[in-house]
Design a protein around this motif. Structure first.
Motif, PDB file in Angstrom:
ATOM      1  N   ALA A 185       0.804  -1.227   0.000  1.00  0.00           N
ATOM      2  CA  ALA A 185       0.000   0.000   0.000  1.00  0.00           C
ATOM      3  C   ALA A 185       0.837   1.279   0.000  1.00  0.00           C
ATOM      4  CB  ALA A 185      -0.971  -0.008   1.179  1.00  0.00           C
ATOM      5  N   PRO A 186       1.872   1.423   0.845  1.00  0.00           N
ATOM      6  CA  PRO A 186       2.655   2.664   0.810  1.00  0.00           C
ATOM      7  C   PRO A 186       3.330   2.909  -0.530  1.00  0.00           C
ATOM      8  CG  PRO A 186       3.047   1.486   2.861  1.00  0.00           C
ATOM      9  CD  PRO A 186       2.285   0.559   1.968  1.00  0.00           C
ATOM     10  N   ARG A 187       3.804   1.854  -1.159  1.00  0.00           N
ATOM     11  CA  ARG A 187       4.441   2.028  -2.457  1.00  0.00           C
ATOM     12  C   ARG A 187       3.438   2.532  -3.487  1.00  0.00           C
ATOM     13  NH1 ARG A 187       7.575  -2.613  -6.059  1.00  0.00           N
ATOM     14  NH2 ARG A 187       8.800  -1.163  -7.331  1.00  0.00           N
ATOM     15  N   ARG A 188       2.225   1.990  -3.451  1.00  0.00           N
ATOM     16  CA  ARG A 188       1.197   2.463  -4.383  1.00  0.00           C
ATOM     17  C   ARG A 188       0.859   3.919  -4.132  1.00  0.00           C
ATOM     18  NH1 ARG A 188      -1.279  -2.910  -3.673  1.00  0.00           N
ATOM     19  NH2 ARG A 188      -2.625  -2.013  -2.054  1.00  0.00           N
ATOM     20  N   ALA A 189       0.826   4.306  -2.845  1.00  0.00           N
ATOM     21  CA  ALA A 189       0.515   5.698  -2.507  1.00  0.00           C
ATOM     22  C   ALA A 189       1.564   6.646  -3.069  1.00  0.00           C
ATOM     23  CB  ALA A 189       0.397   5.853  -0.987  1.00  0.00           C
ATOM     24  N   LEU A 190       2.852   6.269  -2.986  1.00  0.00           N
ATOM     25  CA  LEU A 190       3.905   7.103  -3.534  1.00  0.00           C
ATOM     26  C   LEU A 190       3.803   7.188  -5.050  1.00  0.00           C
ATOM     27  CD1 LEU A 190       5.122   7.081  -0.671  1.00  0.00           C
ATOM     28  CD2 LEU A 190       7.371   6.717  -1.719  1.00  0.00           C
ATOM     29  N   ARG A 191       3.485   6.089  -5.681  1.00  0.00           N
ATOM     30  CA  ARG A 191       3.350   6.093  -7.139  1.00  0.00           C
ATOM     31  C   ARG A 191       2.249   7.032  -7.594  1.00  0.00           C
ATOM     32  NH1 ARG A 191       3.931  -0.381  -8.599  1.00  0.00           N
ATOM     33  NH2 ARG A 191       6.207  -0.414  -8.806  1.00  0.00           N
ATOM     34  N   ARG A 192       1.141   7.049  -6.844  1.00  0.00           N
ATOM     35  CA  ARG A 192       0.041   7.950  -7.216  1.00  0.00           C
ATOM     36  C   ARG A 192       0.483   9.406  -7.170  1.00  0.00           C
ATOM     37  NH1 ARG A 192      -3.074   4.182  -4.159  1.00  0.00           N
ATOM     38  NH2 ARG A 192      -2.979   5.515  -2.310  1.00  0.00           N
ATOM     39  N   ARG A 193       1.445   9.723  -6.301  1.00  0.00           N
ATOM     40  CA  ARG A 193       1.944  11.097  -6.194  1.00  0.00           C
ATOM     41  C   ARG A 193       3.160  11.337  -7.092  1.00  0.00           C
ATOM     42  NH1 ARG A 193       0.916   9.798  -0.681  1.00  0.00           N
ATOM     43  NH2 ARG A 193      -0.812  11.007   0.164  1.00  0.00           N
ATOM     44  N   GLY A 194       3.527  10.350  -7.863  1.00  0.00           N
ATOM     45  CA  GLY A 194       4.691  10.500  -8.729  1.00  0.00           C
ATOM     46  C   GLY A 194       6.008  10.457  -7.985  1.00  0.00           C
ATOM     47  N   GLN A 195       6.028   9.825  -6.810  1.00  0.00           N
ATOM     48  CA  GLN A 195       7.243   9.724  -6.004  1.00  0.00           C
ATOM     49  C   GLN A 195       7.796   8.310  -6.076  1.00  0.00           C
ATOM     50  OE1 GLN A 195       5.065  11.517  -2.496  1.00  0.00           O
ATOM     51  NE2 GLN A 195       7.039  12.554  -2.217  1.00  0.00           N
ATOM     52  N   ALA A 196       9.109   8.225  -6.133  1.00  0.00           N
ATOM     53  CA  ALA A 196       9.786   6.938  -6.243  1.00  0.00           C
ATOM     54  C   ALA A 196      10.464   6.573  -4.929  1.00  0.00           C
ATOM     55  CB  ALA A 196      10.819   7.003  -7.363  1.00  0.00           C
ATOM     56  N   LEU A 197      10.925   5.339  -4.838  1.00  0.00           N
ATOM     57  CA  LEU A 197      11.769   4.950  -3.708  1.00  0.00           C
ATOM     58  C   LEU A 197      13.162   5.544  -3.895  1.00  0.00           C
ATOM     59  CD1 LEU A 197      10.770   1.201  -3.323  1.00  0.00           C
ATOM     60  CD2 LEU A 197       9.876   3.160  -2.061  1.00  0.00           C
ATOM     61  N   ILE A 198      13.771   5.270  -5.021  1.00  0.00           N
ATOM     62  CA  ILE A 198      15.060   5.843  -5.415  1.00  0.00           C
ATOM     63  C   ILE A 198      14.987   6.127  -6.912  1.00  0.00           C
ATOM     64  CG2 ILE A 198      17.554   5.507  -5.602  1.00  0.00           C
ATOM     65  CD1 ILE A 198      17.449   3.530  -3.361  1.00  0.00           C
ATOM     66  N   ARG A 199      15.458   7.288  -7.319  1.00  0.00           N
ATOM     67  CA  ARG A 199      15.511   7.603  -8.739  1.00  0.00           C
ATOM     68  C   ARG A 199      16.930   7.394  -9.254  1.00  0.00           C
ATOM     69  NH1 ARG A 199      11.949  11.916  -7.133  1.00  0.00           N
ATOM     70  NH2 ARG A 199       9.868  11.519  -7.981  1.00  0.00           N
ATOM     71  N   LEU A 200      17.025   6.799 -10.420  1.00  0.00           N
ATOM     72  CA  LEU A 200      18.326   6.548 -11.015  1.00  0.00           C
ATOM     73  C   LEU A 200      19.125   7.842 -11.161  1.00  0.00           C
ATOM     74  CD1 LEU A 200      20.154   4.369 -12.228  1.00  0.00           C
ATOM     75  CD2 LEU A 200      19.108   4.848 -14.457  1.00  0.00           C
ATOM     76  N   SER A 201      18.445   8.932 -11.463  1.00  0.00           N
ATOM     77  CA  SER A 201      19.128  10.217 -11.658  1.00  0.00           C
ATOM     78  C   SER A 201      19.837  10.683 -10.394  1.00  0.00           C
ATOM     79  CB  SER A 201      18.129  11.289 -12.099  1.00  0.00           C
ATOM     80  OG  SER A 201      17.142  11.492 -11.106  1.00  0.00           O
ATOM     81  N   GLU A 202      19.378  10.211  -9.227  1.00  0.00           N
ATOM     82  CA  GLU A 202      19.964  10.651  -7.966  1.00  0.00           C
ATOM     83  C   GLU A 202      21.392  10.138  -7.781  1.00  0.00           C
ATOM     84  OE1 GLU A 202      15.986  11.218  -5.228  1.00  0.00           O
ATOM     85  OE2 GLU A 202      16.933   9.239  -5.311  1.00  0.00           O
ATOM     86  N   PHE A 203      21.803   9.185  -8.586  1.00  0.00           N
ATOM     87  CA  PHE A 203      23.156   8.663  -8.472  1.00  0.00           C
ATOM     88  C   PHE A 203      24.124   9.315  -9.460  1.00  0.00           C
ATOM     89  CE2 PHE A 203      20.382   5.237  -6.981  1.00  0.00           C
ATOM     90  CZ  PHE A 203      20.852   5.150  -5.682  1.00  0.00           C
TER      91      PHE A 203
END
Length: 264
Positions: A236-254
């Motif tokens: 559920a938390p992962r789905r909630a983040l996806r709905r807001r366009g938020q990721a766990l980690i973005r590749l660009s952050e590296f």
């Protein structure tokens, strides 16, 4: 205060200990217990994660601990283990944090307090009773979001603010006990879980130092209700983040320049 740090000694723990390893530290590190996760325990955690549909979060925890490049600018010049070697401080490896040998080690250092930085395990009542006061760092606005995945749970709930807290461990109750210090940051719009975690850990060393000050002077903060306790987060938390366009980690952050304290 004379402090023994019990930690996995990962990059985020190094950030949290910045104040203690600095030139003008108010408290002295006198030893380190290096908690290492044996392979059977890692396998057991992976199985629990899969049983709770949280394999994604288990993978995130591994990545968070192993990939320091993105927050290199937040880290002190030397890691905790390098600091110990440079200052000839004793370091004790441990696979479980409740071993009697750890209590003996802490006593031999003459420590006034035990600082828990990302140990990955729960202190048991027998250990707590015999140890000096234990200060624990937890990356939420306690008493809310105690337990596992607190930042993820808070982001999934759409909290406008997030906190990082230092509290005293008095029992086996997870992330419970008197609150000693806390700082709050605004939620970063669109941030990944990783980015928001860094924003909180940018405040960690100050919270640790303030918590040790409060422990030394026997001061506590008022407790605001009972809060909430979480275990494996499930999908559920992962789905909630996806709905807001938020990721766990973005590749660009590296690949971008490392975050700096001034960004927070």
């Amino acid at each position: 205060m004379r402090v023994v740090i019990l930690t996995t000694a990962d990059a985020l723990a190094d950030i949290a200990a910045r104040e203690l390893t600095g030139t003008h530290a108010r408290h002295a590190i006198v030893g380190i217990v290096h908690a290492k996760a044996p392979v059977p325990r890692v396998v057991s955690l992976a199985r629990k994660a899969m049983n709770h549909q949280s394999a994604y979060y288990f993978a995130y925890m591994i990545a968070e601990a192993l990939l320091p490049g993105r927050f290199a600018a937040l880290r002190p010049k030397t890691s905790l283990l390098a600091y110990a070697a440079r200052n000839d401080l004793p370091v004790m490896p441990a696979s479980t944090i409740n071993e009697p040998s750890i209590l003996r080690f802490v006593r031999e250092t003459g420590a006034d307090a035990l600082l828990s930085l990302r140990p990955g395990q729960i202190f048991r009542s027998g250990f707590i009773a015999e140890a000096p006061p234990i200060l624990n760092l937890h990356c939420t606005r306690l008493p809310d979001y105690r337990g596992m995945g607190g930042i993820l749970q808070a982001m999934a709930a759409g909290e406008a603010e997030h906190g990082i807290s230092a509290h005293r461990i008095m029992s086996e109750a997870v992330d419970d006990g008197p609150l000693l210090a806390q700082r709050v940051v605004s939620a970063i719009a669109g941030a990944s879980l990783y980015h928001q975690t860094l924003a909180l850990y940018a405040q960690a060393s100050g919270v640790v130092a303030d918590g040790l000050d409060a422990l030394a002077s026997r001061q506590t903060c008022p407790k605001q209700g009972e809060g909430s306790l979480h275990s494996w987060p499930g999908p559920a938390p992962r789905r909630a983040l996806r709905r807001r366009g938020q990721a766990l980690i973005r590749l660009s952050e590296f690949f971008r320049a490392p975050l700096k304290l001034s960004e927070f």
